[in-house]
Design an enzyme around this catalytic site. Structure first.
Site, PDB file in Angstrom:
ATOM      1  N   ASP A  38       0.861  -1.189   0.000  1.00 41.05           N
ATOM      2  CA  ASP A  38       0.000   0.000   0.000  1.00 41.05           C
ATOM      3  C   ASP A  38       0.898   1.239   0.000  1.00 41.05           C
ATOM      4  O   ASP A  38       1.689   1.446   0.916  1.00 41.05           O
ATOM      5  CB  ASP A  38      -0.917  -0.010   1.224  1.00 41.05           C
ATOM      6  CG  ASP A  38      -2.124   0.908   1.031  1.00 41.05           C
ATOM      7  OD1 ASP A  38      -1.948   2.034   0.516  1.00 41.05           O
ATOM      8  OD2 ASP A  38      -3.238   0.493   1.374  1.00 41.05           O
ATOM      9  N   SER A  89      -6.853   4.223  -1.755  1.00 44.16           N
ATOM     10  CA  SER A  89      -6.634   2.774  -1.735  1.00 44.16           C
ATOM     11  C   SER A  89      -7.894   1.994  -2.039  1.00 44.16           C
ATOM     12  O   SER A  89      -7.815   0.857  -2.514  1.00 44.16           O
ATOM     13  CB  SER A  89      -6.089   2.343  -0.370  1.00 44.16           C
ATOM     14  OG  SER A  89      -4.799   2.859  -0.176  1.00 44.16           O
ATOM     15  N   ASP A 141      -9.912  -2.590   6.226  1.00 41.87           N
ATOM     16  CA  ASP A 141      -9.259  -1.479   5.529  1.00 41.87           C
ATOM     17  C   ASP A 141      -9.435  -1.668   4.017  1.00 41.87           C
ATOM     18  O   ASP A 141      -9.697  -2.773   3.538  1.00 41.87           O
ATOM     19  CB  ASP A 141      -7.777  -1.438   5.920  1.00 41.87           C
ATOM     20  CG  ASP A 141      -7.192  -0.042   5.760  1.00 41.87           C
ATOM     21  OD1 ASP A 141      -7.909   0.950   5.988  1.00 41.87           O
ATOM     22  OD2 ASP A 141      -6.000   0.058   5.394  1.00 41.87           O
ATOM     23  N   THR A 143      -7.908  -2.069   1.155  1.00 45.51           N
ATOM     24  CA  THR A 143      -7.361  -3.058   0.229  1.00 45.51           C
ATOM     25  C   THR A 143      -7.996  -4.434   0.417  1.00 45.51           C
ATOM     26  O   THR A 143      -8.579  -4.976  -0.535  1.00 45.51           O
ATOM     27  CB  THR A 143      -5.829  -3.084   0.305  1.00 45.51           C
ATOM     28  OG1 THR A 143      -5.345  -1.744   0.161  1.00 45.51           O
ATOM     29  CG2 THR A 143      -5.235  -3.956  -0.784  1.00 45.51           C
ATOM     30  N   ARG A 154     -15.698   3.701   2.265  1.00 40.14           N
ATOM     31  CA  ARG A 154     -14.697   2.771   2.766  1.00 40.14           C
ATOM     32  C   ARG A 154     -14.603   2.652   4.279  1.00 40.14           C
ATOM     33  O   ARG A 154     -14.061   1.679   4.789  1.00 40.14           O
ATOM     34  CB  ARG A 154     -13.321   3.126   2.184  1.00 40.14           C
ATOM     35  CG  ARG A 154     -12.862   4.520   2.555  1.00 40.14           C
ATOM     36  CD  ARG A 154     -11.496   4.833   1.959  1.00 40.14           C
ATOM     37  NE  ARG A 154     -10.442   4.130   2.686  1.00 40.14           N
ATOM     38  CZ  ARG A 154      -9.141   4.331   2.482  1.00 40.14           C
ATOM     39  NH1 ARG A 154      -8.749   5.199   1.536  1.00 40.14           N
ATOM     40  NH2 ARG A 154      -8.253   3.680   3.185  1.00 40.14           N
ATOM     41  N   GLU A 303      -1.335  -8.001   1.923  1.00 36.65           N
ATOM     42  CA  GLU A 303      -1.018  -6.576   1.845  1.00 36.65           C
ATOM     43  C   GLU A 303      -0.035  -6.132   2.940  1.00 36.65           C
ATOM     44  O   GLU A 303      -0.250  -6.417   4.118  1.00 36.65           O
ATOM     45  CB  GLU A 303      -2.307  -5.755   2.007  1.00 36.65           C
ATOM     46  CG  GLU A 303      -2.087  -4.248   1.894  1.00 36.65           C
ATOM     47  CD  GLU A 303      -3.215  -3.415   2.508  1.00 36.65           C
ATOM     48  OE1 GLU A 303      -3.943  -3.924   3.393  1.00 36.65           O
ATOM     49  OE2 GLU A 303      -3.350  -2.249   2.105  1.00 36.65           O
ATOM     50  N   ASP A 308       1.946   2.769   3.371  1.00 33.02           N
ATOM     51  CA  ASP A 308       1.054   3.903   3.157  1.00 33.02           C
ATOM     52  C   ASP A 308       0.783   4.659   4.454  1.00 33.02           C
ATOM     53  O   ASP A 308       0.900   5.884   4.498  1.00 33.02           O
ATOM     54  CB  ASP A 308      -0.267   3.384   2.595  1.00 33.02           C
ATOM     55  CG  ASP A 308      -1.367   4.433   2.636  1.00 33.02           C
ATOM     56  OD1 ASP A 308      -1.389   5.270   1.714  1.00 33.02           O
ATOM     57  OD2 ASP A 308      -2.184   4.420   3.568  1.00 33.02           O
ATOM     58  N   LYS A 309       0.428   3.949   5.496  1.00 38.91           N
ATOM     59  CA  LYS A 309      -0.007   4.654   6.719  1.00 38.91           C
ATOM     60  C   LYS A 309       1.155   5.437   7.318  1.00 38.91           C
ATOM     61  O   LYS A 309       0.971   6.540   7.848  1.00 38.91           O
ATOM     62  CB  LYS A 309      -0.617   3.661   7.711  1.00 38.91           C
ATOM     63  CG  LYS A 309      -1.909   3.049   7.124  1.00 38.91           C
ATOM     64  CD  LYS A 309      -2.664   2.181   8.092  1.00 38.91           C
ATOM     65  CE  LYS A 309      -3.727   1.371   7.350  1.00 38.91           C
ATOM     66  NZ  LYS A 309      -4.675   2.193   6.572  1.00 38.91           N
ATOM     67  N   HIS A 312       1.672   8.565   5.238  1.00 31.79           N
ATOM     68  CA  HIS A 312       0.725   9.612   5.653  1.00 31.79           C
ATOM     69  C   HIS A 312       1.268  10.353   6.885  1.00 31.79           C
ATOM     70  O   HIS A 312       1.026  11.550   7.056  1.00 31.79           O
ATOM     71  CB  HIS A 312      -0.641   9.008   5.986  1.00 31.79           C
ATOM     72  CG  HIS A 312      -1.483   8.702   4.790  1.00 31.79           C
ATOM     73  ND1 HIS A 312      -1.915   9.670   3.920  1.00 31.79           N
ATOM     74  CD2 HIS A 312      -1.984   7.531   4.317  1.00 31.79           C
ATOM     75  CE1 HIS A 312      -2.646   9.111   2.953  1.00 31.79           C
ATOM     76  NE2 HIS A 312      -2.694   7.805   3.170  1.00 31.79           N
ATOM     77  N   ASP A 350      -0.548   0.199  -4.766  1.00 32.99           N
ATOM     78  CA  ASP A 350      -1.898   0.632  -5.150  1.00 32.99           C
ATOM     79  C   ASP A 350      -1.925   2.108  -5.553  1.00 32.99           C
ATOM     80  O   ASP A 350      -2.855   2.561  -6.219  1.00 32.99           O
ATOM     81  CB  ASP A 350      -2.924   0.315  -4.060  1.00 32.99           C
ATOM     82  CG  ASP A 350      -2.592   0.947  -2.735  1.00 32.99           C
ATOM     83  OD1 ASP A 350      -1.478   1.494  -2.582  1.00 32.99           O
ATOM     84  OD2 ASP A 350      -3.456   0.913  -1.845  1.00 32.99           O
ATOM     85  N   HIS A 351      -0.903   2.865  -5.149  1.00 37.97           N
ATOM     86  CA  HIS A 351      -0.776   4.276  -5.554  1.00 37.97           C
ATOM     87  C   HIS A 351       0.587   4.756  -5.111  1.00 37.97           C
ATOM     88  O   HIS A 351       1.177   4.211  -4.187  1.00 37.97           O
ATOM     89  CB  HIS A 351      -1.875   5.146  -4.931  1.00 37.97           C
ATOM     90  CG  HIS A 351      -1.971   4.968  -3.440  1.00 37.97           C
ATOM     91  ND1 HIS A 351      -1.048   5.498  -2.569  1.00 37.97           N
ATOM     92  CD2 HIS A 351      -2.860   4.279  -2.692  1.00 37.97           C
ATOM     93  CE1 HIS A 351      -1.387   5.141  -1.338  1.00 37.97           C
ATOM     94  NE2 HIS A 351      -2.468   4.401  -1.376  1.00 37.97           N
ATOM     95  N   HIS A 396      -1.460  11.010  -1.034  1.00 41.32           N
ATOM     96  CA  HIS A 396      -1.045  10.205  -2.188  1.00 41.32           C
ATOM     97  C   HIS A 396      -0.628  11.107  -3.347  1.00 41.32           C
ATOM     98  O   HIS A 396      -0.967  12.280  -3.382  1.00 41.32           O
ATOM     99  CB  HIS A 396      -2.201   9.322  -2.665  1.00 41.32           C
ATOM    100  CG  HIS A 396      -2.776   8.430  -1.610  1.00 41.32           C
ATOM    101  ND1 HIS A 396      -3.885   7.653  -1.812  1.00 41.32           N
ATOM    102  CD2 HIS A 396      -2.399   8.200  -0.332  1.00 41.32           C
ATOM    103  CE1 HIS A 396      -4.165   6.982  -0.713  1.00 41.32           C
ATOM    104  NE2 HIS A 396      -3.277   7.293   0.206  1.00 41.32           N
TER     105      HIS A 396
END
Lengths: 444, 444
Positions: A38, A89, A141, A143, A154, A303, A308-309, A312, A350-351, A396
């Site tokens: 992620d 995501s 989450d 994904t 989501r 995953e 990702d987290k 962020h 995913d991004h 992102h």
């Protein structure tokens, strides 16, 4: 590029001595392992390579034989013919899970109409494949959710979080929250975080008054909650592993990027709860459980969510630690694929995300937050995050992400592809979906 | 992947009807066309794709059959065993031109010692190949310079700019400035900007008192200064085309990114001086001139330089316009390669750069400068630049760059490679350098 050439390349690229050929029964199985990083953009991968191995090093991911680049855009809710150049995501997971673009925040539902989009996991399950979802985040989450749930928003994780998706709530006769739907879809293996959501009570329907965990037990799930239990759980009935109340604790920690920047740092191993398994033990358990029984094969999505987290949160060490965990998981998946040549292995982000490897000579004038890491080769690497003025709200970005693959049909993921192509390649491999409807298809 | 497979793929990927096979004489020629997008990272490419074709569009570059990712790091001047994770254009061009890593600011010289590093252009020339350099920047700018000059500091363009490289000056018995050395190396084709530097007088040595342009004429160069002259110049003796005093005027213009951001914009065609040819006419002329005579083949480097320079200036439109120019040049080069199957075509960036495609929902809190472009599909794309607080001083970044190739030996540039590998693949194709020393090698 023939399948044989890809396989020969895989062997040549350093996976050790040639293994004995698999038995006919094993070779006949068709497996898909989709490893999602992620937020795994080219920069996240390079941060991990530079820090852990050096600039000239090569990760397990880098060594996979087929490499491509994958576009990630979402579409607008009000006009799905128009792109949203930066995906979240849930939209990108929907593209991989269903082959269809949706708008940000949606989980395998159509923009505008809320219609559910059939997922590869549902299609595989109906065709007799065993299925599994693994994540280092909450199991609801975005994904993992996109492979086994359909909802317009989501964050509708559990019965207590349905304010933004009232028509989906069981109280309205809907299919329920993400964790409720996930249990109803009943993958053979569910491993991750989110125990707090599974403890919520279901307000209406068949399981009214029971917790989601009760509903899982009634559906035949055995529940494990520690790494030790996971290591010894045997195949037979479905397994639900819940190892954290919410997301996992990331493997590495360090100081978040800041303005002005702090002192150069080395990353530290974090204090991990004893019950929490790493991504590798979860993947190993999932492969063992899914491969244990006769059948056409399996679909597994695993995953590494914290890349990702922690991006962020402008936490370079957290990002790198999770990327290294993913890389170790890739080694495990690759060994499995080498022993089971019917296996297609795909590793993809995913991004893309906020971090930028900036020039240390100019880092002092970078307007965002920065941190400098001392890498394995004794050099300084400065990471800037500047998609938000708030350290803990980095965003992102819209660059394509790298995609790596190995095994039958992998060559279709060479060059520039899109997340929806990943669905198509997986569906073709398993003979399901639009290319193989006879084998069973999901809604709608 | 066999050469034949790559070729078949090239034909299949949409280059029109199958052309008649080349004559034996043509097929025997070995050509290398290296197209460099200065600052062409994955984001720059995606900006151009989104703006000009839409998110699902495909550029000519995207359609090249072999795609890889290329690491770009430099090394430290004081300790070349240690990396500098963010390269400049002179260090990365040195890596492509010589197969050797150097420190930032150096042009094909060794860190610490100033020793010259043999370049592919020099090696090709000694082996009898025809050679050419084309750029939309000053011809002494880092990328073309690294193929035909050796100096410790990249800004030593001409006799008046030698303060930072005194030992290289003709006055000290050195080889002179970059433009002086370039004329001495004597590539068959030199097309670009920088006329002001060629008007400088050489202070010492054989040509003392003469301008660099005089020296070029004495070396046999015919000088052209307009697009019209370039279109009709015939093969025979070397051609020096100087179409701007310094860098070219970029093809597109728009408002630079700013804080707070300006209104959403569409890019405009810039007012181009009539004498200035585009990259495509320069490439077409170079291919015509280099292919006109019998011999083993040619080496040509052509650079779209303004992607980088407009990124430094936070000018998204300037970047995109030059990327589209490069894409059109790729179509020309590809057609040439299809008609001359002995041709290896490589398209690569020299480093990633500052721009980030940011989430429009959060763009208001991005701490750097931003601009929003209205794309061809009626959607908004916001670009943020945040490697410097100064709009006109954005910096490079350390992500790998995409590399695309076609033709014999292209398959060696699949997967994760480094700029030094590009040298090795080109040298192998031409049979020069460490892999083919008998054919001639440059200093040292």
């Amino acid at each position: 590029v023939t399948v044989l050439a890809v396989w020969a390349l895989a062997v040549a690229a350093g996976c050790g001595p040639l293994r004995p050929p698999a038995t006919d029964a094993t070779a006949a199985k068709r497996n898909v392992i989709l490893l999602v990083g992620d937020g795994l953009g080219a920069t996240a991968l390079t941060m991990a390579r530079n820090y852990h191995l050096g600039a000239a090093g090569r990760l397990e991911i880098d060594r996979l034989p087929v490499t491509g680049s994958c576009t990630t855009w979402a579409v607008e809710e009000d006009d799905p013919t128009r792109p949203d150049y930066v995906t979240d995501s849930s939209s990108s997971a929907t593209a991989m899970a269903t082959g269809r673009k949706t708008s940000n925040r949606r989980v395998s539902t159509e923009p505008g109409t809320d219609a559910p989009l059939a997922t590869i996991l549902e299609q595989a399950r109906r065709a007799g494949y065993r299925t599994g979802l693994v994540s280092t985040a909450h199991l609801a989450d975005a994904t993992p959710a996109a492979f086994a749930a359909h909802v317009n928003y989501r964050w509708c994780f559990d019965p207590a979080m349905m304010a933004a998706c009232p028509t989906f709530a069981k109280m309205s006769g809907g299919p329920g929250s993400i964790v409720e739907q996930m249990i109803d879809v009943r993958p053979d293996v569910l491993l991750g975080g989110g125990a707090a959501s599974f403890a919520q009570r279901i307000p209406a329907g068949t399981h009214a008054g029971h917790t989601v965990l009760d509903a899982a037990a009634e559906a035949g799930y055995r529940v494990v909650t520690t790494a030790a239990e996971l290591a010894v759980v045997e195949a037979g009935s479905p397994v639900l592993g819940l190892f954290a109340a919410d997301n996992f604790t990331p493997a590495w920690e360090g100081e978040a990027a800041s303005f002005p920047p702090g002192r150069p740092q080395r990353c530290r191993a974090a204090q991990i709860p004893e019950a929490q398994p790493g991504l590798v033990p979860m993947l190993e358990a999932a492969l063992r459980l899914l491969d244990a029984e006769a059948g056409p094969g399996f679909f597994l999505m695993a995953e590494a969510a914290m890349i990702d987290k922690q991006a962020h949160a402008a936490d370079a060490c957290g990002q790198i630690g999770e990327t290294i965990e993913l890389d170790r998981a890739v080694a495990v998946a690759r060994r499995f694929a080498e022993l089971h040549p019917g296996t297609l292995l795909i590793v993809v982000g995913d991004h893309d995300h906020a971090p930028v490897i900036v020039d240390t000579r100019y880092a002092v004038v970078a307007p965002g937050v920065t941190t400098t890491l001392e890498t394995v080769e004794g050099a300084s690497m400065t990471i800037g995050y500047a998609t938000s003025t708030f350290t803990y709200k980095q965003q992102h970005s819209g660059a394509p992400v790298p995609v790596f693959s190995l095994g039958p049909d992998a060559e279709a993921l060479d060059g520039l592809v899109d997340h929806t192509d990943i669905y198509r390649v997986m569906a073709r491999r398993l003979g399901v979906g639009p290319a193989g409807r006879a084998a069973g298809d999901g809604p709608p």
